[in-house]
Structure formats: structure tokens, C-alpha cells
Scaffold this motif. Structure first.
Motif, PDB file in Angstrom:
ATOM      1  N   PHE A 240      48.037  35.669 -24.262  1.00 26.18           N
ATOM      2  CA  PHE A 240      48.355  36.921 -25.013  1.00 26.18           C
ATOM      3  C   PHE A 240      47.558  38.198 -24.632  1.00 26.18           C
ATOM      4  O   PHE A 240      47.931  39.505 -24.823  1.00 26.18           O
ATOM      5  CB  PHE A 240      48.095  36.673 -26.507  1.00 26.18           C
ATOM      6  N   VAL A 241      46.269  37.733 -24.275  1.00 25.49           N
ATOM      7  CA  VAL A 241      45.325  39.267 -24.153  1.00 25.49           C
ATOM      8  C   VAL A 241      45.972  39.918 -22.909  1.00 25.49           C
ATOM      9  O   VAL A 241      45.882  41.313 -22.836  1.00 25.49           O
ATOM     10  CB  VAL A 241      44.111  38.433 -23.586  1.00 25.49           C
TER      11      VAL A 241
ATOM     12  N   GLY B  35      47.895  43.205 -23.502  1.00 25.46           N
ATOM     13  CA  GLY B  35      47.418  44.372 -23.889  1.00 25.46           C
ATOM     14  C   GLY B  35      47.813  45.815 -23.360  1.00 25.46           C
ATOM     15  O   GLY B  35      48.009  46.696 -23.760  1.00 25.46           O
TER      16      GLY B  35
ATOM     17  N   ILE C  28      54.395  41.694 -28.106  1.00 28.64           N
ATOM     18  CA  ILE C  28      53.549  42.802 -28.296  1.00 28.64           C
ATOM     19  C   ILE C  28      54.008  44.219 -28.327  1.00 28.64           C
ATOM     20  O   ILE C  28      53.721  45.143 -29.317  1.00 28.64           O
ATOM     21  CB  ILE C  28      52.433  43.008 -27.397  1.00 28.64           C
TER      22      ILE C  28
ATOM     23  N   ALA D 108      41.154  38.640 -29.242  1.00 32.49           N
ATOM     24  CA  ALA D 108      40.845  37.970 -27.913  1.00 32.49           C
ATOM     25  C   ALA D 108      39.541  37.384 -27.800  1.00 32.49           C
ATOM     26  O   ALA D 108      39.167  36.253 -27.067  1.00 32.49           O
ATOM     27  CB  ALA D 108      40.812  39.192 -27.054  1.00 32.49           C
TER      28      ALA D 108
ATOM     29  N   LEU E   7      44.268  43.177 -31.385  1.00 27.39           N
ATOM     30  CA  LEU E   7      44.341  42.470 -30.304  1.00 27.39           C
ATOM     31  C   LEU E   7      42.962  42.145 -29.567  1.00 27.39           C
ATOM     32  O   LEU E   7      42.448  41.108 -28.968  1.00 27.39           O
ATOM     33  CB  LEU E   7      45.405  42.871 -28.913  1.00 27.39           C
TER      34      LEU E   7
ATOM     35  N   THR F 201      40.449  43.993 -21.909  1.00 32.96           N
ATOM     36  CA  THR F 201      41.535  42.813 -21.877  1.00 32.96           C
ATOM     37  C   THR F 201      41.741  42.342 -20.611  1.00 32.96           C
ATOM     38  O   THR F 201      41.795  40.841 -20.742  1.00 32.96           O
ATOM     39  CB  THR F 201      42.826  43.713 -22.528  1.00 32.96           C
TER      40      THR F 201
ATOM     41  N   VAL G 136      47.497  47.770 -33.298  1.00 33.59           N
ATOM     42  CA  VAL G 136      47.920  46.468 -32.414  1.00 33.59           C
ATOM     43  C   VAL G 136      46.744  46.218 -31.202  1.00 33.59           C
ATOM     44  O   VAL G 136      46.162  45.107 -31.353  1.00 33.59           O
ATOM     45  CB  VAL G 136      49.149  46.478 -31.822  1.00 33.59           C
TER      46      VAL G 136
END
Length: 489
Positions: free
Chosen positions: A117-118, A121, A72, A92, A88, A29, A84
Motif C-alpha cells: 500500500f505504501v 503513494g 488511493i 506506513a 499514508l 514512501t 491522504v
């Protein structure tokens, strides 16, 4: 505290395999999140970007990570880390590929924003590791997860330029960045296949209510609401930095509209937190369910001055070395990279210290070292021997990153079913701290910048005095209504 017997090479143990599976997911990530960094000079040339546009992209890259970590964290507690993290990683790939093959600056900006958003993680693995390792080993395990996974950004910087050359041509940088998205997608499928939320026979405890962090007293509810406000304040600061009079990414009208949206989201979230907890507190909270929110608040501040200062210092350190010692940019970048390299050993070291000597004592010691470290950096000038300046930087970075390890050695021991949400809030404060310190840097010189961080760390050190050492057990209720006790110290 008992000494840990954790052996990261004991691959016959399912928990060790899970540890490696998890830190590699986090590593990927971060590799995707920071894939643009080593390619930025090429991207700038390809799109004829101004310095302001480049700075805007860098800010957009971290903007959404603040709310994303909170979101998250809530999803992890509700749906479990396996699903999740796996989803994710797979998702991504989409913004990664869209960024890699963008044709306009607007497309670059939008996809860079989405990739924030990545960066959330990291939160997923905190609960996952906490499920698999006992309290006497969780600090070192979380430290390995965080320290080794965080190295993904450095790995991207070291490898992607070579990958771009191997692809060749004017679009080599595009294929290099896109390749990280492919890796994320494939590993997401592997993670869904191989990972498990808990060891066999163990229950996965979920929050009784969703939408907000559960607290256990009216005073803690007010405290929780107050601690939520700075996160939205950090988003408003980002809008200010991107707007007219600064980086000019958008006009005053757009800035006002987006600011209104942020305020509306803040009010909605605060109301949700109030509604969920008001109902719960009116029903009464069993003694076995109680925990002190001050634990979360203190760790928020601790991560703000550790991870927040790390992000800020990493951003300015190469230029600091260049301006102070007259170094070439490449040389300055290599010397500054030593700050990030310390993550490989410092963060696990901070977790080990917590397991061995106690959470509160280790965190206090490391933040005290951080205060001294940043004070020393504030005294560095052109009269210093370069080697001494580098050693001062490395010493400071050890305390910063070991402090991060100590913070997340404590997070899983507060309330098991809320670990994702707690980790999300603490993690968000790290990003908010980076926004705060980098904003300070726009108004002061480097010496004052380091002193401000030292001052913030000193305030945090005073707050750590009120941290309660986890001890005994925390109680959770499984799906069958049975009370289970989880040892935390």
C-alpha cells in the motif's frame, strides 16, 4: 505549447515549495517500500530462507500495489491529497516496524504484503501537482515529482547498508529498516502541517459520486469495465506464481480460496462501476462534463509498457549482465543501477518535452524510441563490447522513463475532479505490466523477453495515434454551483 518558466530553485514561490514537499514525500514512501532490498541477503541468512521464499517476498512486496493505487486514487479525489499523503506516510511506519522486527517467515510475508500500500503513494502527488501548476508547466513539474521521488528506492539501496553497520550487531539491519518508518511518520506530520490541497483562493473539485470512476457515455462505460478486468487478472497471476507448482508459499486450498476472493472483489467492483455510471448516464451528462475514456485507456497501455517494463527490467538486469558477460554480481549490480539513475533527468525530460511540443507528439516519439531501444537490447550478446551494452541499456532507459514523464504530463489534463482515480488506474497498469513481463520472462530467454516488450510498445504506439491532444478548457462546478474553466492547452 508554450515553453515552461518553472524554476525549481525559486523557493520564494509557494508552488515550488509545494513541489519539493511533494516529491520528498514520494521519495520517502519508495524508501520505505524498498528498504528490504539492500538488506535481503542479511534477511535471507537471518531466517535461513530458501530462494523460493526470497522470490515470494519480492512478489508480495508489489502484489497489493495494483488495487492500492486504485483505492488511493479514489481517496485522494474525495478527501484531498494533503490528508491522504500525510496519513499514508504515518501509517506506513506500522508495517515497516512490524517487518523490521518480525520473528518468523510468516510475519515477514504478511508485513511485506501490507507494505504494498505504501507504493501507492505516488498517485497522491499527481493530483496535488496538477492543482498547483498550470498546463504549460505541469509536465515538467510532474516529471520532477515522479523522477526525483522514484529515486527513493535507489537511495535506500545506497544508504541503508551503511546505516545497518552504524547500528552494528546482528540486528543492525532491523534498526536500519525501522529508521525509514520513523522518517515516514515524522515527515507525515510535517506534510499535514505544511501542505495545502490547492493554491489560496482555488477550489478543490470532488467527484459527484464515489466508488467508481465516472464516465460520460454508455460506450465508455463498457470500455471502462473491460479495462478494469486485466488488473484483477494480474492479481490472479500473482496468486498462481505464489502457489503450488511455483513458489509454494501456500497450498492448493488456500490458492483456490484467495482466487475466489479476488474474483468476488472483481465482480463487486465491476457492479459498482456499472451501478454508479448507469444512474449518472440515465440522468444525462452535460456537455461541459464530458471527456473521452479512450484517453485513460491509451495512457494505461503507455504506462504498462514504460513503468511496467522498467520494474521488470530492473529486476532481471543484474543477472542478465552476470550471465551474458561473466561479471561479478557486485559489478553487474552497479552497471544495472544506471538504468534507475536515469530517472533523475529522463522523467522530468519527458514532461518538459510534453509541455514544449505537445502531449501526443512527445508520447509517440518516446514510445517509438522505446520500441527501438528494446529491440537493440534483444540483440545484445557476449560478443558485444561491455561498454556498448551499457550504453544501449542507458539509451533504452531514457526513453522508458521519459515516456513515464510524458504519460503523467497528460493525466492531470483529462478531468480535474477525477485526476486521482485516473492516476490510480494508470499507475495500477504500470504494476500490472511488470507482472505480465516478469511472467513472460519465466518462459523465455532474455532476448525474447526484450522483444516481447518491444512488441507491446509497438501496439501501444499505434494506440497513441488515437490520443487527443488536450486543448482549450475543462469545466468543473464548485461547491457553490459556479462553473469554473481550467485551461489544459
Amino acid at each position: 505549447m508554450s515553453s515552461t518558466g518553472l524554476n525549481p530553485l525559486a523557493f520564494s514561490q509557494s508552488r515550488i515549495r509545494l513541489l519539493h514537499l511533494s516529491w520528498l514525500a514520494f521519495f520517502i514512501t519508495f524508501m520505505v517500500w524498498f528498504a528490504h532490498a539492500p538488506m535481503m541477503s542479511t534477511i535471507r541468512e537471518a531466517f535461513s530462507l530458501t530462494d523460493e521464499q526470497v522470490k515470494a517476498l519480492l512478489i508480495l512486496n508489489v502484489a497489493l500495489t495494483i488495487p492500492a493505487r486504485v483505492v488511493i486514487g479514489s481517496l485522494v479525489d474525495r478527501f484531498g491529497p494533503r490528508r491522504v499523503f500525510g496519513v499514508l506516510l504515518i501509517l506506513a511506519a506500522v508495517p515497516c516496524w512490524l517487518f523490521a522486527f518480525a520473528q518468523t517467515y510468516q510475519q515477514l510475508a504478511i508485513t511485506r504484503l501490507a507494505l504494498g500500500f505504501v507504493g501507492a503513494g505516488f498517485v497522491v502527488g499527481i493530483r496535488l501537482i496538477g492543482e498547483w501548476f498550470p498546463a504549460r508547466e505541469v509536465g515538467l513539474a510532474e516529471g520532477m515529482y515522479g523522477g526525483w521521488g522514484n529515486f527513493g528506492s535507489a537511495a535506500a539501496s545506497m544508504s541503508l547498508p551503511t546505516v545497518a553497520v552504524l547500528f552494528g550487531g546482528d540486528d543492525g539491519w532491523r534498526w536500519a529498516i525501522a529508521s525509514t518508518g520513523l522518517v515516514a511518520l515524522l515527515y507525515g506530520l510535517v506534510f499535514l502541517w505544511r501542505a495545502r490541497d490547492t493554491p489560496k483562493g482555488s477550489a478543490y473539485f470532488k467527484p459527484k459520486r464515489t466508488g467508481a470512476l465516472e464516465v460520460t457515455s454508455r460506450r465508455d462505460l463498457v470500455f471502462y469495465l473491460a479495462m478494469s478486468v486485466p488488473l484483477y487478472g494480474a492479481l490472479l497471476v500473482i496468486l498462481w506464481r505464489l502457489g503450488p507448482g511455483n513458489l509454494n508459499l501456500f497450498g492448493a486450498g488456500a490458492q483456490l480460496a484467495m482466487g475466489t476472493v479476488v474474483l468476488a472483489l472483481a465482480l463487486a467492483q465491476l457492479w459498482q462501476a456499472w451501478r454508479v455510471n448507469r444512474e449518472r448516464l440515465a440522468e444525462g451528462v452535460a456537455e461541459r462534463d464530458r471527456y473521452a475514456f479512450k484517453q485513460v485507456a491509451i495512457l494505461d497501455l503507455a504506462y504498462m509498457v514504460t513503468f511496467g517494463s522498467e520494474l521488470a527490467v530492473v529486476s532481471m538486469l543484474p543477472l542478465f549482465f552476470t550471465d551474458t558477460f561473466g561479471l561479478e554480481p557486485v559489478t553487474a549490480g552497479l552497471l544495472a543501477a544506471g538504468y534507475a539513475f536515469m530517472n533523475l533527468v529522463a522523467r522530468p525530460g519527458g514532461g518538459w518535452l510534453s509541455d514544449r511540443f505537445g502531449r501526443k507528439k512527445a508520447l509517440a516519439l518516446l514510445i517509438a524510441g522505446l520500441v527501438v531501444g528494446y529491440f537493440v537490447l534483444s540483440r545484445v550478446n557476449e560478443s558485444w563490447p561491455l561498454i556498448l551494452a551499457v550504453l544501449a541499456t542507458m539509451g533504452c532507459s531514457f526513453f522508458v522513463q521519459a515516456g513515464e514523464g510524458a504519460v503523467f504530463a497528460t493525466v492531470p489534463l483529462i478531468k480535474r475532479r477525477l485526476t486521482g482515480q485516473i492516476a490510480g488506474m494508470v499507475g495500477a497498469y504500470g504494476n500490472a505490466g511488470a507482472v505480465l513481463f516478469l511472467t513472460v520472462l519465466t518462459f523465455v530467454d532474455a532476448s525474447t523477453f526484450f522483444l516481447v516488450i518491444a512488441g507491446a510498445a509497438l501496439v501501444t504506439l499505434l494506440a497513441v495515434r488515437f490520443l487527443e491532444e488536450p486543448h482549450g478548457h475543462i469545466a468543473e462546478v464548485d461547491d457553490q454551483g459556479r462553473v469554473q474553466l481550467i485551461e489544459v492547452g
